[in-house]
Design a protein around this motif. Structure first.
Motif, short mmCIF file in Angstrom:
data_model
loop_
_atom_site.label_atom_id
_atom_site.label_comp_id
_atom_site.label_asym_id
_atom_site.label_seq_id
_atom_site.Cartn_x
_atom_site.Cartn_y
_atom_site.Cartn_z
N SER A 42 29.70 22.26 120.75
CA SER A 42 31.50 22.55 120.78
C SER A 42 31.74 23.19 119.59
N ILE A 48 36.99 26.03 121.64
CA ILE A 48 38.25 25.33 121.75
C ILE A 48 39.23 26.21 120.62
N ARG A 81 33.03 27.24 128.74
CA ARG A 81 34.06 26.54 128.90
C ARG A 81 35.21 26.67 127.77
N LYS A 89 28.76 25.72 124.12
CA LYS A 89 29.52 25.71 125.52
C LYS A 89 30.59 25.55 125.71
N ASN A 90 31.33 24.64 124.68
CA ASN A 90 32.71 24.48 124.84
C ASN A 90 33.56 25.22 123.62
N ILE A 148 36.62 17.71 127.74
CA ILE A 148 35.27 18.06 127.83
C ILE A 148 34.46 16.98 128.84
N LYS A 149 35.01 15.90 128.67
CA LYS A 149 34.62 14.87 129.77
C LYS A 149 34.66 15.16 131.16
N TRP A 193 35.17 18.14 132.29
CA TRP A 193 34.06 19.48 132.69
C TRP A 193 32.81 18.85 132.86
N ASP A 194 32.42 17.95 132.04
CA ASP A 194 31.18 17.46 132.31
C ASP A 194 31.05 16.63 133.54
N LEU A 202 34.68 15.11 117.62
CA LEU A 202 34.39 15.85 118.67
C LEU A 202 32.86 16.63 118.40
N GLN A 224 38.81 15.58 123.98
CA GLN A 224 37.47 14.90 124.22
C GLN A 224 37.55 14.84 125.80
#
Length: 270
Positions: free
Chosen positions: A46, A130, A157, A127-128, A262-263, A265-266, A80, A259
């Motif tokens: 991230s 922000i 993402r 991957k993330n 992201i959770k 997305w996962d 994060l 958070q």
């Protein structure tokens, strides 16, 4: 199967803890390339990208739109398990571009530039991605569109977050009224970061104008460096204790939300 899943979760958690304990810095400007390779993307996937601009902000610094998201990134990066990309200090300023010290980047220049930055972050293994955006107006629209394009194009993402509007409920909780551009909330956030950036001795309520209701009037340049969201509300109060309370609560809300995204997305396997 159940035990395998639990083992994987435990390993991932331990990797995150290990990264948080050992990495020398969260800032991409300061990290060495070999250490970067050691942690990204295996332990850290991230990244936080602060974006802003230079424009007038009442009695706080012209770079408040950069100062705020940069300080926010520093405050929440550990929670994060993220790295922090260098702040993009110049943006699409808009109706305050005529004020002294302001800079205006055209959309034609800004759009491909920010797109290449996001592509570069993806190329480096994040991957993330922000975006902590400190400046609104047309810049928000461009960031949202470009971030969505890069997410689709590269399979990463992305999230674009305007902290002051996202945390408007925190403004009401702490101050019992709405804020404004360079108003009560933004001035307090900067005051919590660095009180020397706040020049109370230069303040006058005449510096503020309420933003017009849709379709009522428009002025360019905007006539004041403080723009109130609601008539009669949002004037800076320079209360240091409230400033620190606001800073902590805004950061906590932003961190928890990221958070949660992201959770999700996962969980969706995206």
């Amino acid at each position: 199967m159940k035990y395998l899943v639990l083992t994987c979760i435990l390993i991932f958690t331990l990797l995150q803890i290990n990264a948080q304990q050992k990495i020398s810095t969260r800032e991409m400007n300061r990290i060495n390339w070999m250490e970067f390779a050691e942690y990204v993307p295996g332990n850290i996937n991230s990244v936080l990208l602060p974006t802003g601009t230079l424009e007038p902000h009442g009695v706080i610094n012209n770079g408040a739109d950069n100062t705020a998201p940069e300080a926010m990134a520093l405050a929440i990066a550990d929670d994060l398990n993220a790295l922090i990309a260098p702040t993009l200090n110049y943006g699409i300023t808009g109706s305050m571009a005529a004020f002294p010290g302001a800079f205006q980047i055209t959309e034609e220049a800004y759009r491909p530039f920010i797109k290449d930055i996001l592509r570069g972050l993806a190329k480096n293994g994040f991957k993330n991605i922000i975006i902590l955006n400190g400046h609104g107006g047309g810049q928000t629209k461009v960031l949202q569109e470009v971030a969505a394009e890069v997410a689709t194009e590269l399979g990463v993402r992305t999230l674009v977050l305007n902290w002051w509007s996202f945390a408007s409920d925190v403004t009401l909780e702490v101050f019992k009224e709405d804020g404004g551009h360079a108003g009560l909330n933004e001035t307090a956030y900067i005051q919590a970061i660095d009180p020397t950036l706040v020049h109370k001795e230069k303040y006058s309520a005449d510096m503020a104008t309420a933003y017009p209701a849709t379709g009522t009037w428009s002025a360019s340049p905007f006539p004041s460096s403080i723009g109130l969201y609601k008539e009669g509300q949002g004037y800076p109060n320079f209360d240091q204790a409230q400033a620190h309370e606001y800073f902590k609560k805004v950061n906590a809300k932003v961190s928890a939300f990221i958070q949660e995204i992201i959770k999700k997305w996962d969980l969706a396997g995206l």
